[in-house]
Every structure is written in structure tokens, then in C-alpha cells.
Design an enzyme around this catalytic site. Structure first.
Site, short mmCIF file in Angstrom:
data_model
loop_
_atom_site.label_atom_id
_atom_site.label_comp_id
_atom_site.label_asym_id
_atom_site.label_seq_id
_atom_site.Cartn_x
_atom_site.Cartn_y
_atom_site.Cartn_z
N ARG A 18 36.44 40.51 36.40
CA ARG A 18 36.60 39.06 36.61
C ARG A 18 35.27 38.33 36.58
O ARG A 18 35.14 37.26 35.98
CB ARG A 18 37.31 38.77 37.94
CG ARG A 18 38.78 39.03 37.92
CD ARG A 18 39.40 38.75 39.27
NE ARG A 18 38.70 39.54 40.28
CZ ARG A 18 38.50 39.14 41.53
NH1 ARG A 18 38.94 37.97 41.94
NH2 ARG A 18 37.86 39.91 42.38
N ASN A 36 42.88 38.53 39.64
CA ASN A 36 43.58 39.81 39.69
C ASN A 36 45.05 39.57 40.01
O ASN A 36 45.39 38.67 40.79
CB ASN A 36 43.00 40.71 40.79
CG ASN A 36 41.68 41.32 40.40
OD1 ASN A 36 41.34 41.44 39.23
ND2 ASN A 36 40.91 41.73 41.40
#
Length: 90
Positions: A18, A36
């Protein structure tokens, strides 16, 4: 302007994916978010120029150093969410 939702599958959680995606998106001046999912995938919604979106999708197959991307689902969005920046949702 184009908007796409990506579902990124593979070993993409707990490997800095990320953070890597956020940096890439900001460098390309894309808007949206990355987060996520509880199922183990990473979801990203990106808005921007088509060439920049295609570039980040190509780079996303490699991702962060420890990531192992198996596939990326692409969903074209007809409604353009109104994002003013790119953020990583924790």
C-alpha cells in the site's frame, strides 16, 4: 479523465504494498485511495489520465520489493468519485 477500481491479488499485505502504491500514485498525480481488504487483497480506486492509469497498473504487477502479485482485476467506474488527493486507508 478515467476512473478504475483495482483488486490486487497475491502476497500484497504486510509487504509494504500500500505504501509503495501510494507513492507511485502521487508521483503520477492520480487521485483516489488504496486499502487492505479483510480477504487478503488490496483495493485501489484511481482517477486520472488514461496513460498514467495504465502505467501504474503495469507497475503494480511488480509492486513493493517483497510483494508477489498473482493477478489484478480491473473494474471501469462510470461514476467518478470526487477525490482531491491520493490516500492510503489504514
Amino acid at each position: 479523465m478515467k476512473a478504475v477500481k483495482l483488486l490486487i491479488h497475491g502476497k500484497v499485505q504486510g509487504v509494504g504494498y500500500r505504501r509503495w502504491f501510494e507513492k507511485e500514485a502521487i508521483a503520477l498525480d492520480l487521485k483516489g485511495y488504496v486499502m487492505n481488504l479483510p480477504t487478503g487483497e488490496v483495493e485501489a480506486v484511481i482517477l486520472g489520465a488514461e496513460a498514467d492509469i495504465l502505467k501504474i497498473i503495469r507497475h503494480s504487477y511488480v509492486g513493493s520489493l517483497r510483494a508477489q502479485v498473482s493477478r489484478i482485476e480491473q473494474i471501469q467506474l462510470q461514476d467518478f468519485p470526487n477525490y482531491h488527493e491520493f490516500t492510503m486507508i489504514r
